[in-house]
Structure formats: C-alpha cells, structure tokens
Design a protein around this motif. Structure first.
Motif, PDB file in Angstrom:
ATOM      1  N   GLY A  25       0.698  -1.052   0.156  1.00 33.89           N
ATOM      2  CA  GLY A  25      -0.040  -0.152   0.127  1.00 33.89           C
ATOM      3  C   GLY A  25       0.740   1.306  -0.014  1.00 33.89           C
ATOM      4  O   GLY A  25       0.514   2.415  -0.911  1.00 33.89           O
ATOM      5  N   VAL A  26       1.734   1.347   0.641  1.00 35.14           N
ATOM      6  CA  VAL A  26       2.812   2.463   0.874  1.00 35.14           C
ATOM      7  C   VAL A  26       3.592   2.612  -0.504  1.00 35.14           C
ATOM      8  O   VAL A  26       3.585   3.835  -0.948  1.00 35.14           O
ATOM      9  CB  VAL A  26       3.785   2.384   1.968  1.00 35.14           C
ATOM     10  N   ILE A  27       4.139   1.734  -1.357  1.00 38.77           N
ATOM     11  CA  ILE A  27       4.565   1.783  -2.577  1.00 38.77           C
ATOM     12  C   ILE A  27       3.560   2.136  -3.487  1.00 38.77           C
ATOM     13  O   ILE A  27       3.940   3.035  -4.352  1.00 38.77           O
ATOM     14  CB  ILE A  27       5.167   0.284  -2.923  1.00 38.77           C
ATOM     15  N   GLU A  28       2.410   1.797  -3.330  1.00 36.71           N
ATOM     16  CA  GLU A  28       1.362   2.105  -4.512  1.00 36.71           C
ATOM     17  C   GLU A  28       1.295   3.788  -4.205  1.00 36.71           C
ATOM     18  O   GLU A  28       0.905   4.331  -5.146  1.00 36.71           O
ATOM     19  CB  GLU A  28       0.171   1.222  -4.413  1.00 36.71           C
ATOM     20  N   ALA A  29       0.925   4.165  -3.038  1.00 37.37           N
ATOM     21  CA  ALA A  29       0.760   5.544  -2.556  1.00 37.37           C
ATOM     22  C   ALA A  29       2.022   6.426  -2.963  1.00 37.37           C
ATOM     23  O   ALA A  29       1.823   7.134  -3.815  1.00 37.37           O
ATOM     24  CB  ALA A  29       0.653   5.877  -0.954  1.00 37.37           C
ATOM     25  N   ARG A  33       1.770   9.262  -6.213  1.00 37.56           N
ATOM     26  CA  ARG A  33       2.243  10.373  -5.996  1.00 37.56           C
ATOM     27  C   ARG A  33       3.181  11.016  -7.060  1.00 37.56           C
ATOM     28  O   ARG A  33       3.213  11.955  -7.487  1.00 37.56           O
ATOM     29  CB  ARG A  33       2.750  10.904  -4.467  1.00 37.56           C
ATOM     30  N   ARG A  34       4.231  10.207  -7.243  1.00 34.11           N
ATOM     31  CA  ARG A  34       5.073  10.286  -8.313  1.00 34.11           C
ATOM     32  C   ARG A  34       4.482  10.625  -9.737  1.00 34.11           C
ATOM     33  O   ARG A  34       4.892  11.522 -10.329  1.00 34.11           O
ATOM     34  CB  ARG A  34       6.292   9.331  -8.254  1.00 34.11           C
ATOM     35  N   GLU A  35       3.478   9.790  -9.938  1.00 36.04           N
ATOM     36  CA  GLU A  35       2.898  10.102 -11.400  1.00 36.04           C
ATOM     37  C   GLU A  35       2.300  11.374 -11.342  1.00 36.04           C
ATOM     38  O   GLU A  35       2.166  12.086 -12.419  1.00 36.04           O
ATOM     39  CB  GLU A  35       1.830   9.015 -11.587  1.00 36.04           C
ATOM     40  N   ALA A  36       1.538  11.814 -10.192  1.00 40.76           N
ATOM     41  CA  ALA A  36       0.827  13.103 -10.215  1.00 40.76           C
ATOM     42  C   ALA A  36       1.808  13.944 -10.560  1.00 40.76           C
ATOM     43  O   ALA A  36       1.651  15.325 -11.215  1.00 40.76           O
ATOM     44  CB  ALA A  36       0.228  13.160  -8.953  1.00 40.76           C
ATOM     45  N   ARG A  37       2.990  14.050  -9.764  1.00 39.40           N
ATOM     46  CA  ARG A  37       4.089  15.021 -10.045  1.00 39.40           C
ATOM     47  C   ARG A  37       4.689  15.178 -11.316  1.00 39.40           C
ATOM     48  O   ARG A  37       4.838  16.284 -11.817  1.00 39.40           O
ATOM     49  CB  ARG A  37       5.457  15.089  -9.141  1.00 39.40           C
ATOM     50  N   THR A  38       4.827  13.955 -11.968  1.00 36.73           N
ATOM     51  CA  THR A  38       5.358  13.797 -13.362  1.00 36.73           C
ATOM     52  C   THR A  38       4.462  14.699 -14.213  1.00 36.73           C
ATOM     53  O   THR A  38       4.800  15.141 -15.278  1.00 36.73           O
ATOM     54  CB  THR A  38       5.474  12.423 -13.808  1.00 36.73           C
ATOM     55  N   GLU A  39       3.094  14.344 -13.997  1.00 34.98           N
ATOM     56  CA  GLU A  39       2.108  14.783 -14.560  1.00 34.98           C
ATOM     57  C   GLU A  39       1.780  16.278 -14.842  1.00 34.98           C
ATOM     58  O   GLU A  39       1.865  17.038 -15.665  1.00 34.98           O
ATOM     59  CB  GLU A  39       0.599  14.359 -14.449  1.00 34.98           C
ATOM     60  N   ILE A  40       2.116  16.860 -13.656  1.00 37.70           N
ATOM     61  CA  ILE A  40       2.405  18.326 -13.472  1.00 37.70           C
ATOM     62  C   ILE A  40       3.423  18.657 -14.362  1.00 37.70           C
ATOM     63  O   ILE A  40       3.376  19.862 -14.980  1.00 37.70           O
ATOM     64  CB  ILE A  40       2.385  18.700 -11.948  1.00 37.70           C
ATOM     65  N   GLY A  41       4.597  18.193 -14.177  1.00 39.04           N
ATOM     66  CA  GLY A  41       5.811  18.600 -14.885  1.00 39.04           C
ATOM     67  C   GLY A  41       5.350  18.617 -16.297  1.00 39.04           C
ATOM     68  O   GLY A  41       6.092  19.640 -17.023  1.00 39.04           O
ATOM     69  N   ILE A  42       5.188  17.640 -16.814  1.00 34.48           N
ATOM     70  CA  ILE A  42       4.668  17.462 -18.281  1.00 34.48           C
ATOM     71  C   ILE A  42       3.719  18.616 -18.848  1.00 34.48           C
ATOM     72  O   ILE A  42       4.076  19.193 -19.715  1.00 34.48           O
ATOM     73  CB  ILE A  42       4.099  16.128 -18.582  1.00 34.48           C
TER      74      ILE A  42
END
Length: 61
Positions: A25-29, A33-42
């Motif tokens: 669960g921690v790894i999935e969270a 979060r990392r994908e959301a940050r990447t999306e914002i950067g893109i």
C-alpha cells in the motif's frame, strides 16, 4: 509444546502477511504521488513549449 510452536508460527505468518500488505500500500501511494508530480511537470513543459513555439513563429515571420 509443539502446539505452541505451531501457534507462534501461524501468528508470525499472519503478521508477515499484514506487513506485506502494508508495504504494498505504501509503495502504491508513493507511485501515485510520483505519477501526479510527473503529470504536473509535463503540463508545465507543454505550456512553455507552446508559448515559445508561438514566439518563435512570430519572430521567424
């Protein structure tokens, strides 16, 4: 005495299973979060590229 060992082993297996689920669960969270940050950067890079693209076309003309 052997029953105590079996009981302890079952408890250890249950605890290990619970910890594994928690870690997953921690790894999935973290991944989400990392994908959301990447999306914002893109998005930011896309906006900058669009802006500079228009400016380059205007200057080129």
């Amino acid at each position: 005495m052997l029953e105590d060992v079996i009981t302890n082993q079952r408890e250890a297996i249950e605890t290990t299973t619970t910890v594994c689920h928690y870690i997953k669960g921690v790894i999935e969270a973290y991944r989400l979060r990392r994908e959301a940050r990447t999306e914002i950067g893109i998005r930011r890079l896309t906006m900058l590229a669009s802006l500079f693209g228009v400016v380059s076309i205007v200057i080129g003309l």
